[in-house]
Enzyme design. Structure first.
Site, PDB file in Angstrom:
ATOM      1  N   ASP A 104       0.919  -1.183   0.006  1.00  0.00           N
ATOM      2  CA  ASP A 104      -0.169  -0.048  -0.015  1.00  0.00           C
ATOM      3  C   ASP A 104       1.065   1.266   0.093  1.00  0.00           C
ATOM      4  O   ASP A 104       1.794   1.241  -0.910  1.00  0.00           O
ATOM      5  CB  ASP A 104      -1.043  -0.018   1.245  1.00  0.00           C
ATOM      6  CG  ASP A 104      -2.019   0.945   1.251  1.00  0.00           C
ATOM      7  OD1 ASP A 104      -2.987   1.043   0.440  1.00  0.00           O
ATOM      8  OD2 ASP A 104      -1.801   1.806   2.269  1.00  0.00           O
ATOM      9  N   TYR A 211      -2.222  11.624   3.135  1.00  0.00           N
ATOM     10  CA  TYR A 211      -3.159  11.855   1.996  1.00  0.00           C
ATOM     11  C   TYR A 211      -3.254  13.277   1.669  1.00  0.00           C
ATOM     12  O   TYR A 211      -3.334  13.554   0.624  1.00  0.00           O
ATOM     13  CB  TYR A 211      -4.432  11.184   2.270  1.00  0.00           C
ATOM     14  CG  TYR A 211      -4.477   9.908   2.137  1.00  0.00           C
ATOM     15  CD1 TYR A 211      -4.784   9.142   1.030  1.00  0.00           C
ATOM     16  CD2 TYR A 211      -4.363   9.007   3.452  1.00  0.00           C
ATOM     17  CE1 TYR A 211      -4.852   7.700   0.901  1.00  0.00           C
ATOM     18  CE2 TYR A 211      -4.330   7.606   3.249  1.00  0.00           C
ATOM     19  CZ  TYR A 211      -4.813   7.056   1.826  1.00  0.00           C
ATOM     20  OH  TYR A 211      -4.817   5.660   1.969  1.00  0.00           O
ATOM     21  N   HIS A 271      -6.683  -6.457  -1.365  1.00  0.00           N
ATOM     22  CA  HIS A 271      -5.893  -5.433  -1.170  1.00  0.00           C
ATOM     23  C   HIS A 271      -4.811  -5.982  -0.063  1.00  0.00           C
ATOM     24  O   HIS A 271      -3.767  -5.534  -0.042  1.00  0.00           O
ATOM     25  CB  HIS A 271      -6.381  -4.186  -0.724  1.00  0.00           C
ATOM     26  CG  HIS A 271      -5.553  -2.992  -0.542  1.00  0.00           C
ATOM     27  ND1 HIS A 271      -4.706  -2.596  -1.397  1.00  0.00           N
ATOM     28  CD2 HIS A 271      -5.264  -2.297   0.716  1.00  0.00           C
ATOM     29  CE1 HIS A 271      -3.991  -1.714  -1.049  1.00  0.00           C
ATOM     30  NE2 HIS A 271      -4.267  -1.482   0.203  1.00  0.00           N
TER      31      HIS A 271
END
Length: 294
Positions: A104, A211, A271
């Site tokens: 990730d 983010y 994922h």
């Protein structure tokens, strides 16, 4: 805490990085990088088996997470800072060359390390994270991936993400992990460990700031991809095809930038690949890194 794991603290230029480590001190250095919203525990199924295979395994809480420093300024999470942490850890361990595994966001950092300083790396393994050029180009051309990535826009908002993610004992974070993984992947004991990490002062803001720094990351990724798009060291890409966040087509596209690359697609996993298929991932990493230098 397993007695076979030791705690380390790395005092870097602007942050303190906590890590766990296992394996022989003189074994080949293998650094494992977690993603969002995890911490070192995200690799708990792989650490000891890799250590028992002879590697010196070091697994940091990346900046913003768990017991590491949590800068409140989102600019502290630009890709150059994140890759710099990795190289600084290796420097403090007196290792001019080492290998990396990333999942990730940890995969994004691993790609960044391979693009910026490939001479420092022996080999790199990436789990469910695309080459930066692929991510930039693919999301522009595929509305379906843009939709899957829309949560990233929400996480760039001020204060609201922390407020919502922290509600009801981190209900939304725990629910997301459960519904985007194979049933039974995350036990209540696993989630207890994660909640303890999420509860650390400043952790939610630190985690979300990855983010908020996405615009700067994307700019740096584009520049890095243009200047050195091809990675000439051996690269292993492992990808769960049922990923709810990242389309698997990006795995094959990423391989095009890795002349010494190999790809393993795992049809039944998503994922959270190292959690859903821990034995497969551990064996794949052992096989890949054990060939280093041969």
């Amino acid at each position: 805490m397993n007695p076979k794991l030791s705690h380390l603290t790395f005092q870097l230029s602007d942050v303190s990085i906590h890590a766990v480590a296992a394996g022989p001190q003189d074994g080949p250095l293998l650094i494992l990088l977690h993603g969002f919203p995890e911490f070192w525990y995200g690799w708990h199924a792989q650490i000891l088996p890799l250590a028992e295979a002879g590697f010196r395994v070091v697994v940091p809480d990346q900046r913003g997470y768990n017991l590491s420093s949590k800068p409140q300024d989102w600019q502290a999470y630009e890709i150059s800072r994140l890759t710099g942490d990795v190289f600084a850890i290796a420097d403090q361990l007196s290792r001019p060359r080492f290998s990396l595994v990333g999942h990730d966001w940890g995969g994004a950092v691993a790609w960044g390390c391979a693009l910026s300083r490939p001479e420092r790396l022996e080999r790199v393994a990436i789990l469910n994270a695309p080459h930066p050029r692929v991510m930039v180009d693919y999301i522009r051309a595929h509305p379906t991936q843009l939709l899957r990535s829309s949560y990233m826009l929400f996480l760039q908002l001020p204060w609201l993400p922390e407020f919502l993610l922290g509600l009801a004992n981190f209900w939304l974070l725990a629910l997301t992990a459960k519904i985007t993984s194979r049933p039974g992947t995350f036990s209540e004991q696993d989630l207890k460990h994660y909640r303890e990490a999420w509860r650390q002062p400043g952790a939610l803001t630190g985690m979300v700031n990855w983010y908020r720094g996405l615009r700067a990351k994307s700019k740096n990724k584009r520049e890095g991809a243009r200047s050195r798009p091809t990675i000439d060291i051996p690269v292993k890409i492992l990808w769960g095809k049922k990923d709810r966040f990242l389309e698997s087509a990006m795995a094959e596209l990423s391989l095009r930038y890795c002349p010494k690359g190999e790809l393993t697609l795992v049809p039944g996993a998503g994922h959270w690949l190292q959690h859903e298929e821990p034995t497969l991932v551990t064996q794949a990493l052992k096989d890949f890194f054990s060939t280093s230098g041969k």
